[in-house]
Design an enzyme around this catalytic site. Structure first.
Site, PDB file in Angstrom:
ATOM      1  N   THR A   1       2.403   1.941  -0.554  1.00 17.32           N
ATOM      2  CA  THR A   1       3.376   2.702  -1.338  1.00 17.32           C
ATOM      3  C   THR A   1       2.721   3.961  -1.913  1.00 17.32           C
ATOM      4  OG1 THR A   1       4.506   0.688  -1.904  1.00 17.32           O
ATOM      5  CG2 THR A   1       4.878   2.540  -3.363  1.00 17.32           C
ATOM      6  N   ILE A   2       3.569   4.980  -2.117  1.00 20.49           N
ATOM      7  CA  ILE A   2       3.093   6.159  -2.837  1.00 20.49           C
ATOM      8  C   ILE A   2       4.011   6.397  -4.023  1.00 20.49           C
ATOM      9  CG2 ILE A   2       2.049   7.232  -0.809  1.00 20.49           C
ATOM     10  CD1 ILE A   2       5.102   8.903  -2.314  1.00 20.49           C
TER      11      ILE A   2
ATOM     12  N   ASP B   1       0.633  -0.819   0.000  1.00 20.93           N
ATOM     13  CA  ASP B   1       0.000   0.000   0.000  1.00 20.93           C
ATOM     14  C   ASP B   1       0.894   1.157   0.000  1.00 20.93           C
ATOM     15  OD1 ASP B   1      -2.398  -1.446   0.380  1.00 20.93           O
ATOM     16  OD2 ASP B   1      -2.315  -1.955   0.083  1.00 20.93           O
TER      17      ASP B   1
END
Length: 599
Positions: A408-409, A407
């Site tokens: 990273t941006i 779940d």
């Protein structure tokens, strides 16, 4: 009477791009024609594909696309204050670490690809941290017991956070404004608070329940720091509620004043060292003090005239390039977007690439890979021959052992001078380990869960080693000019997602927003990079509901196990530069909270 599929005047991009149709028709009282309704609750667009959410954002002076609207505005403000695209990217990343703790923060790692208009070339940075120098594989196994893989939570998967050092490396090379200026918006929001957005509130609630359950089960050593930092009156913040993080503000203030050494050698490092000693974690002051990022050369393959760039291992970016070398042997456009043939060959190419990923990708200090051979046209054709267009493969082997030699941006920013930044940053699984050092305001990453426990495997755990990484930024150039900075976050979805974006843009000529809005696939069940669970049953092909029912049935007949879901399809941001006009086209993921903005 004519029978019209109700797009209400919308021009469909191409006949190969379709959407689910209703079998019900009504008579239009004005035209007298039979109209077939879409019945999906969506409004209708005047131009463009009917399933597209919005038009691309257009601008000349600067563009930012992030997964949080306030972070996008932070980036634009920095650009308008005279900052470079790198200044804006760092400022936005610091803000997202506060605003989207479910995916990233300064307890995680960072990778970036940067187009530098001065040198007219791409630069890559590997900002990933290493395992504790003082913990061997035997000691780790003694700690976690008789299990086949490293747990995702608590101290076992902790590695040194690389983000802060990466910020300063990138800033030194490409920044214009002082780092204190770049960090000031995040510090202000951390002190004053900001309203929590819908998707982030949803995941913060999930992680509260998860961490509290894991703590009760003894899988997380300490939970009070998480609770005092991220909960409001004992509960996760809800959509629209103001949330602040004064501890993180103090940490960022120290970094703004003292630089990267404040984090890795100063009070922050000493606090982290003391925290892990107290709760029994492996990281020590020396691990932080000796950390450094690494400048690396991006690698590419040419796909139908476009050079697609990724970073080499210890990340998984080259899996996307491997898929493209296989797919170039097929006429995807004639198959039709999201047709049964298209989804089948895309899935089978992914399976092939991921078997190599599981066997060969690791920290290059410990494992060298012959990338020239791996990404060659010859090897791509050889692997493509393994694909049976009539049947899904249940089990595959990795490729030629010549691959072994030894779940990273996501956000992207472009400026008026032509610099384009492709940056990805993550805590790995969602919010990370659940561990928050005393008074620091951020969660440590659990990236170490990606080490293998199998002796002899390239990715096996070792002291002072970088783990396999899923987070990958991407870039496309055309005729040696910058064309598109993009990424699609989300674990093993990322190489699959990158390839889908490339084919949407190149093969199906979608605009930059449509490329992200189109229904996606995600295949799961390939052999893991930890070498845990070899693929033997073909895995599961997950699809969004925008795929047509007849396509799903055709895939099932070929042996694919299908799951219709909304979860694992990642988050996309992109900036495309029109090579003729120089105009930036920005796009942001409709599945997340973010936006693109330019000026």
């Amino acid at each position: 009477m004519k029978i019209l599929s109700l797009v209400l005047g919308c021009a469909v991009l191409a006949s190969t791009i379709s959407f689910a149709k209703s079998s019900d028709t009504i008579v239009d009282d004005v035209t007298g024609e039979l109209v077939q309704l879409r019945e999906d609750g969506r409004g209708d667009r005047v131009v463009g594909s009917p399933w597209a959410t919005r038009s691309p954002i257009l601008a000349v002076n600067g563009m930012a696309a992030t997964s949080h609207p306030l972070a996008t505005q932070v980036a634009i403000d920095i650009l308008q204050d005279g900052g470079s695209a790198m200044d804006a990217a760092i400022a936005a990343n610091a803000a997202i670490g506060l605003m989207e703790p479910t995916g990233n923060g300064i307890g995680g790692d960072l990778f970036a690809i940067v187009w530098d208009p001065k040198t007219q070339k791409l630069h890559g940075l590997n900002g990933s941290g290493r395992s504790a120098k003082g913990q061997s594989l035997a000691q780790l196994k003694a700690k976690i017991g008789d299990v086949s893989q490293i747990p995702n939570w608590g101290t076992a998967p902790v590695t040194v956070p690389g983000t802060v050092d990466a910020w300063f490396e990138l800033h030194q090379k490409f920044g214009k404004l002082p780092m204190a200026t770049n960090l000031s918006p995040a510090i202000r929001y951390a002190n004053e608070g900001f309203p929590v957005t819908e998707v982030i509130a949803y995941y913060m609630d999930i992680y509260q329940k998860r961490y509290e359950r894991l703590f009760k089960a003894g899988e997380i050593e300490e939970i009070e720091n998480y609770q005092s930092t991220y909960l409001i009156d004992g509960k996760a913040p809800v959509h629209g509620q103001l949330f602040s993080n004064p501890d993180l503000a103090k940490t960022l203030e120290k970094i703004a004043k003292g630089g990267r050494d404040a984090f890795y050698k100063g009070d922050i490092a000493k606090t982290m060292d003391g925290y892990f000693k107290r709760i029994g974690g492996p990281l020590r002051y020396e691990d932080f003090a000796e950390h450094s990022s690494e400048w690396i050369n991006p690698v590419s393959v040419n796909y139908r005239g476009y050079d697609v760039w990724e970073l080499p291992p210890n990340g998984q970016g080259i899996a996307a390039l491997q898929m493209l070398t296989v797919l170039e042997n097929y006429d995807l456009k004639s198959m039709g977007h999201n047709s049964a043939d298209y989804l089948h060959v895309m899935t089978e190419a992914k399976k092939l690439a991921f078997e190599d990923r599981a066997r060969f990708y690791a920290d290059p200090t410990y494992q060298n890979i012959n990338l020239d051979y791996l990404l060659s046209e010859k090897y791509g054709k050889q692997r493509a021959q393994r694909i049976d267009m009539k049947k899904a493969a249940n089990q595959l082997e990795h490729g030629d052992p010549k691959l072994i030699e030894g779940d990273t941006i996501y956000l992207t920013v472009a400026d008026k001078d032509g610099m384009m930044v492709s940056l990805i940053q993550s805590n790995y699984r969602g919010m990370g380990t659940g561990l928050v050092a005393d008074g620091l305001g951020f969660i440590f990453q659990n990236r170490g869960a990606q080490y293998s426990l199998t002796p002899g495997h390239p990715n096996v755990y070792a002291a002072n080693k970088r783990p396999f990484h899923t987070i990958i930024p991407a870039f496309i150039t055309k005729d040696n000019k910058p064309y598109m900075s993009f990424g699609l976050m989300g674990g093993a979805m990322q190489p699959q997602g990158h390839v889908q974006m490339v084919t949407n843009i190149v093969d199906f000529e979608m605009n930059v927003q449509q490329a992200g809005d189109a229904a996606r696939f995600h295949h799961k069940g390939s052999t893991s990079p930890t070498w845990e669970g070899r693929m033997k049953d073909g895995g599961v092909l997950e699809l969004e509901s925008g795929v047509q029912a007849n396509v799903v049935r055709a895939l099932q007949k070929r042996g694919h196990k299908i799951h219709i879901t909304s979860g694992p399809f990642g988050g996309y941001q992109a900036i495309l530069k029109d090579l003729a006009s120089g105009v930036y086209h920005g796009a942001s993921e409709m599945r997340k909270d973010g936006q693109a903005q330019g000026y």
